[in-house]
Design a protein around this motif. Structure first.
Motif, PDB file in Angstrom:
ATOM      1  N   ARG A   1     -10.681  -7.007  -6.086  1.00  9.86           N
ATOM      2  CA  ARG A   1     -10.078  -7.506  -5.042  1.00  9.86           C
ATOM      3  C   ARG A   1      -8.683  -8.208  -5.703  1.00  9.86           C
ATOM      4  O   ARG A   1      -7.528  -8.078  -4.968  1.00  9.86           O
ATOM      5  CB  ARG A   1     -10.665  -8.941  -4.704  1.00  9.86           C
ATOM      6  CG  ARG A   1     -12.051  -8.382  -3.764  1.00  9.86           C
ATOM      7  CD  ARG A   1     -12.751  -9.673  -3.018  1.00  9.86           C
ATOM      8  NE  ARG A   1     -14.099  -9.502  -2.378  1.00  9.86           N
ATOM      9  CZ  ARG A   1     -14.050  -8.601  -1.098  1.00  9.86           C
ATOM     10  NH1 ARG A   1     -13.020  -8.257  -0.397  1.00  9.86           N
ATOM     11  NH2 ARG A   1     -15.147  -8.408  -0.620  1.00  9.86           N
TER      12      ARG A   1
ATOM     13  N   ALA B   1      -6.153  -5.437  -5.959  1.00  8.42           N
ATOM     14  CA  ALA B   1      -5.779  -5.068  -4.467  1.00  8.42           C
ATOM     15  C   ALA B   1      -4.391  -6.043  -4.143  1.00  8.42           C
ATOM     16  O   ALA B   1      -3.510  -5.528  -3.528  1.00  8.42           O
ATOM     17  CB  ALA B   1      -6.471  -5.160  -3.461  1.00  8.42           C
ATOM     18  N   GLU B   2      -4.649  -7.281  -4.535  1.00  5.80           N
ATOM     19  CA  GLU B   2      -3.655  -8.297  -3.958  1.00  5.80           C
ATOM     20  C   GLU B   2      -2.431  -8.125  -4.973  1.00  5.80           C
ATOM     21  O   GLU B   2      -1.663  -8.408  -4.485  1.00  5.80           O
ATOM     22  CB  GLU B   2      -4.206  -9.835  -4.268  1.00  5.80           C
ATOM     23  CG  GLU B   2      -3.405 -10.805  -3.846  1.00  5.80           C
ATOM     24  CD  GLU B   2      -2.986 -10.702  -2.448  1.00  5.80           C
ATOM     25  OE1 GLU B   2      -1.653 -11.183  -2.307  1.00  5.80           O
ATOM     26  OE2 GLU B   2      -3.657 -10.138  -1.757  1.00  5.80           O
TER      27      GLU B   2
ATOM     28  N   ARG C   1      -0.265  -5.415  -3.678  1.00 12.14           N
ATOM     29  CA  ARG C   1       0.645  -5.997  -2.466  1.00 12.14           C
ATOM     30  C   ARG C   1       1.561  -6.740  -2.724  1.00 12.14           C
ATOM     31  O   ARG C   1       2.686  -6.799  -2.474  1.00 12.14           O
ATOM     32  CB  ARG C   1      -0.314  -6.718  -1.530  1.00 12.14           C
ATOM     33  CG  ARG C   1      -1.613  -5.766  -1.082  1.00 12.14           C
ATOM     34  CD  ARG C   1      -2.256  -6.594   0.245  1.00 12.14           C
ATOM     35  NE  ARG C   1      -3.150  -5.544   0.840  1.00 12.14           N
ATOM     36  CZ  ARG C   1      -4.497  -5.581   0.604  1.00 12.14           C
ATOM     37  NH1 ARG C   1      -5.005  -6.415  -0.288  1.00 12.14           N
ATOM     38  NH2 ARG C   1      -5.029  -4.515   1.344  1.00 12.14           N
TER      39      ARG C   1
ATOM     40  N   ALA D   1      -4.645  -0.179  -2.138  1.00 15.45           N
ATOM     41  CA  ALA D   1      -5.180  -1.438  -2.005  1.00 15.45           C
ATOM     42  C   ALA D   1      -6.146  -1.748  -0.910  1.00 15.45           C
ATOM     43  O   ALA D   1      -7.290  -2.359  -1.134  1.00 15.45           O
ATOM     44  CB  ALA D   1      -3.897  -2.533  -1.770  1.00 15.45           C
TER      45      ALA D   1
ATOM     46  N   ASN E   1      -8.437   0.782  -0.120  1.00 12.72           N
ATOM     47  CA  ASN E   1      -9.492   1.228  -0.859  1.00 12.72           C
ATOM     48  C   ASN E   1     -10.266   0.221  -1.799  1.00 12.72           C
ATOM     49  O   ASN E   1     -11.476   0.345  -1.935  1.00 12.72           O
ATOM     50  CB  ASN E   1      -9.214   2.605  -1.201  1.00 12.72           C
ATOM     51  CG  ASN E   1      -8.796   3.712  -0.230  1.00 12.72           C
ATOM     52  OD1 ASN E   1      -9.340   3.579   0.831  1.00 12.72           O
ATOM     53  ND2 ASN E   1      -8.264   4.659  -0.873  1.00 12.72           N
ATOM     54  N   LEU E   2      -9.434  -0.340  -2.479  1.00 11.03           N
ATOM     55  CA  LEU E   2      -9.901  -1.487  -3.241  1.00 11.03           C
ATOM     56  C   LEU E   2     -10.849  -2.531  -2.490  1.00 11.03           C
ATOM     57  O   LEU E   2     -11.798  -3.094  -3.179  1.00 11.03           O
ATOM     58  CB  LEU E   2      -9.015  -1.993  -4.251  1.00 11.03           C
ATOM     59  CG  LEU E   2      -8.189  -1.168  -5.440  1.00 11.03           C
ATOM     60  CD1 LEU E   2      -7.050  -1.582  -6.229  1.00 11.03           C
ATOM     61  CD2 LEU E   2      -9.349  -0.736  -6.517  1.00 11.03           C
ATOM     62  N   ASP E   3     -10.017  -2.970  -1.542  1.00 12.94           N
ATOM     63  CA  ASP E   3     -10.747  -4.044  -0.698  1.00 12.94           C
ATOM     64  C   ASP E   3     -12.084  -3.566  -0.211  1.00 12.94           C
ATOM     65  O   ASP E   3     -13.261  -4.128  -0.158  1.00 12.94           O
ATOM     66  CB  ASP E   3      -9.896  -4.507   0.333  1.00 12.94           C
ATOM     67  CG  ASP E   3      -8.856  -5.372  -0.047  1.00 12.94           C
ATOM     68  OD1 ASP E   3      -8.995  -6.219  -0.922  1.00 12.94           O
ATOM     69  OD2 ASP E   3      -7.757  -5.563   0.588  1.00 12.94           O
TER      70      ASP E   3
END
Length: 260
Positions: free
Chosen positions: A219, A222-223, A226, A245, A247-249
């Motif tokens: 998570r 991913a952040e 962004r 991102a 896909n990671l979430d």
């Protein structure tokens, strides 16, 4: 007449940014504000006799960093990935490489001027992790892991945070759709592969607790993608456009149901 040292320059496959080129027994890559800090890390590893990383050789007249070339095979642009990326013997070697790396870097204190591309400033209790020790950055020769390339994402982290990323990448713990596209076809084996990886590394904690760190790492990454994409970093803009991102979430959500 001076010989043109770049006459035999060859572009190397792979890379999310401008990629890298081979010139003789060296690699040339675009440098950034983080390059001096990364080179200080690589010089430290060299001083410790750690062989699983390239050596920094300075900056060329095109403003690119110069690194020693690690001879061997890489994933490059192959999909699915080659079989060695999923072999249990490779998993063992990656865990051993990571343990040796963490031991070599344990006493590294970055220069106060160190600037990292990714992550937080260094503080006592942290190490500087590779940041992207995934199969696409591994070098493999015959039946042995040579080491890892592409140290641009090196940054100060806790050892378990670094371990979480490597486990996520090599067990692998990404979504089943992603790992299937990479050629990993045995998702039911992942709990045992995770336990095997942690044993080989020497992790003494509880595997279930470790999974919480893996989810948090997915998570957070991913952040960060962004955030850095919004800042205009072209590498992270590209990653965001590729759905990395998202896909990671999705992986973090899927791992909430992961049973050991």
């Amino acid at each position: 007449m001076l010989l043109n040292e770049y006459v035999d320059e060859q572009r190397l496959p792979g890379g999310n940014a401008s990629g890298a080129s081979r010139v003789g027994n060296t690699v040339r890559r675009k440098a950034g504000p983080w390059t001096p800090a990364v080179h200080s890390l690589l010089r430290h590893l060299a001083s410790k006799g750690f062989s699983g990383s390239p050596r920094p050789l300075g900056i060329d007249d095109k403003g690119r960093e110069i690194l020693t070339f690690l001879e061997g095979a890489t994933v490059g642009e192959q999909k699915p990935w080659p079989e060695w990326t999923h072999a249990e013997a490779t998993l063992d070697q990656v865990a051993g490489w990571l343990r040796s790396f963490h031991e070599a870097v344990a006493d590294f204190k970055p220069p106060t001027s160190a600037l990292w591309r990714f992550g937080q400033p260094w503080a006592p209790g942290l190490i500087v992790g590779h940041g992207d020790a995934a199969p696409y950055n591994a070098v493999w020769r015959t039946d042995s892991l040579v080491g890892f390339i592409d140290w641009d994402f090196a940054s100060p982290v806790s050892p378990e945070w670094d371990l979480a990323f490597v486990a996520f990448s090599w067990v692998p713990l990404h979504t089943e759709a992603v790992v299937k596209a990479e050629g990993f076809l045995h998702p039911a084996s992942r709990p045992e592969r995770l336990r095997r990886f942690l044993r080989r590394y020497g992790w003494e904690g509880d595997a279930s607790d470790f999974m919480a760190v893996v989810r948090a790492r997915a998570r957070a990454d991913a952040e960060s993608i962004r955030t850095l994409a919004r800042s205009g970093d072209s590498v992270f803009v590209h990653m965001l456009e590729q759905g990395v991102a998202a896909n990671l979430d999705a992986a973090a959500n899927e791992l909430s149901e992961f049973a050991l």
